[in-house]
Design an enzyme around this catalytic site. Structure first.
Site, PDB file in Angstrom:
ATOM      1  N   HIS A 110       0.824  -1.204   0.000  1.00 24.97           N
ATOM      2  CA  HIS A 110       0.000   0.000   0.000  1.00 24.97           C
ATOM      3  C   HIS A 110       0.862   1.260   0.000  1.00 24.97           C
ATOM      4  O   HIS A 110       0.679   2.158  -0.830  1.00 24.97           O
ATOM      5  CB  HIS A 110      -0.911  -0.029   1.231  1.00 24.97           C
ATOM      6  CG  HIS A 110      -1.840   1.119   1.360  1.00 24.97           C
ATOM      7  ND1 HIS A 110      -3.211   1.005   1.180  1.00 24.97           N
ATOM      8  CD2 HIS A 110      -1.622   2.429   1.677  1.00 24.97           C
ATOM      9  CE1 HIS A 110      -3.776   2.193   1.370  1.00 24.97           C
ATOM     10  NE2 HIS A 110      -2.838   3.070   1.673  1.00 24.97           N
ATOM     11  N   GLU A 111       1.808   1.329   0.925  1.00 22.79           N
ATOM     12  CA  GLU A 111       2.633   2.534   1.023  1.00 22.79           C
ATOM     13  C   GLU A 111       3.574   2.671  -0.177  1.00 22.79           C
ATOM     14  O   GLU A 111       3.833   3.785  -0.652  1.00 22.79           O
ATOM     15  CB  GLU A 111       3.414   2.546   2.333  1.00 22.79           C
ATOM     16  CG  GLU A 111       2.558   2.509   3.588  1.00 22.79           C
ATOM     17  CD  GLU A 111       1.479   3.599   3.646  1.00 22.79           C
ATOM     18  OE1 GLU A 111       1.631   4.640   2.973  1.00 22.79           O
ATOM     19  OE2 GLU A 111       0.485   3.394   4.360  1.00 22.79           O
ATOM     20  N   HIS A 122       1.658   4.138  -3.016  1.00 16.24           N
ATOM     21  CA  HIS A 122       1.624   5.605  -2.881  1.00 16.24           C
ATOM     22  C   HIS A 122       2.900   6.211  -3.450  1.00 16.24           C
ATOM     23  O   HIS A 122       2.870   7.165  -4.221  1.00 16.24           O
ATOM     24  CB  HIS A 122       1.497   6.012  -1.412  1.00 16.24           C
ATOM     25  CG  HIS A 122       0.112   5.933  -0.858  1.00 16.24           C
ATOM     26  ND1 HIS A 122      -1.016   6.289  -1.580  1.00 16.24           N
ATOM     27  CD2 HIS A 122      -0.329   5.575   0.378  1.00 16.24           C
ATOM     28  CE1 HIS A 122      -2.082   6.133  -0.812  1.00 16.24           C
ATOM     29  NE2 HIS A 122      -1.691   5.695   0.369  1.00 16.24           N
ATOM     30  N   HIS A 162      -5.590   6.410  -2.834  1.00 11.41           N
ATOM     31  CA  HIS A 162      -6.567   5.474  -2.296  1.00 11.41           C
ATOM     32  C   HIS A 162      -7.699   5.291  -3.300  1.00 11.41           C
ATOM     33  O   HIS A 162      -8.059   6.221  -4.027  1.00 11.41           O
ATOM     34  CB  HIS A 162      -7.142   6.001  -0.977  1.00 11.41           C
ATOM     35  CG  HIS A 162      -6.136   6.056   0.119  1.00 11.41           C
ATOM     36  ND1 HIS A 162      -5.862   7.209   0.810  1.00 11.41           N
ATOM     37  CD2 HIS A 162      -5.336   5.093   0.644  1.00 11.41           C
ATOM     38  CE1 HIS A 162      -4.941   6.963   1.724  1.00 11.41           C
ATOM     39  NE2 HIS A 162      -4.589   5.695   1.634  1.00 11.41           N
TER      40      HIS A 162
END
Length: 211
Positions: free
Chosen positions: A110-111, A114, A120
């Protein structure tokens, strides 16, 4: 911003991938230099490495150890919570993965997504077609985490199984849902443990991995 995206001064990062925050591609691969803090244990460092290598299996992203000639790189450290900047920032770019709360494959992915330039799922430009945001249930002061963004969705569908999707009770003030699926209000989501096929397809499309 949006819970775990660190804002960069002087940059409106959306959609920054069209304005210079993509990591450069050399021939077939996108090489992203990394440094992992020595503050992690040996086992924790190895876990982060294994999570990074999951991108190697499905995309043209390749994480490499930072060398002296690398100016831009990701620095993973055990900070306050789990967060990242959005897209390549140039120079030393922090990614916080707190050792006692963020070391899950899905969280690392997830990070890193980014850092590769992805938002998101529930803030993407077409989200109102698929979800309702119940502002009355959001913790006061946290409403900005649900602000819609003008995103480049790369021709991929809205994905409740994305590792980038919040859970339906995210930032709830009262135990009631803050996000509901319009197609099925009983649908549970935001529990992905691994990148979805759409997450992978978006990386490959943005970075033109098949070209």
């Amino acid at each position: 911003m949006h819970g775990d995206i660190m804002q960069s001064r002087g940059r409106n990062a959306v959609p920054c991938t069209a304005k210079g925050c993509k990591w450069p591609k050399f021939w077939r691969y996108v090489y992203v230099p990394v440094v992992i803090s020595r503050g992690y244990t040996h086992a924790q460092r190895n876990f982060i490495i294994r999570s990074l290598v999951t991108f190697h299996r499905h995309t043209c992203i390749r994480f490499v150890w930072k060398k002296w000639w690398h100016w831009s790189y990701l620095y993973f450290f055990s900070g306050s919570g789990c967060w990242s900047y959005l897209g390549r920032q140039r120079g030393k770019q922090l990614v916080s993965l707190k050792s006692n709360g963020c070391l899950y494959t899905s969280t690392v992915q997830h990070e890193v997504l980014h850092a590769l330039g992805f938002h998101h799922e529930q803030v993407r430009s077409d989200r109102d077609t698929y979800v309702r945001i119940l502002t009355q249930n959001i913790i006061p002061g946290r409403e900005s985490n649900f602000e819609k963004v003008e995103t480049n969705n790369l021709g991929t569908p809205y994905d409740f199984n994305s590792v980038m999707h919040y859970g339906k009770y995210a930032f709830s003030r009262n135990g009631q849902p803050t996000i509901l699926a319009k197609s099925n209000p009983n649908l549970d989501f935001g529990r992905a443990t691994y990148m979805s096929a759409n997450d992978i397809a978006r990386v490959n499309k943005l970075y033109r991995c098949c070209e």
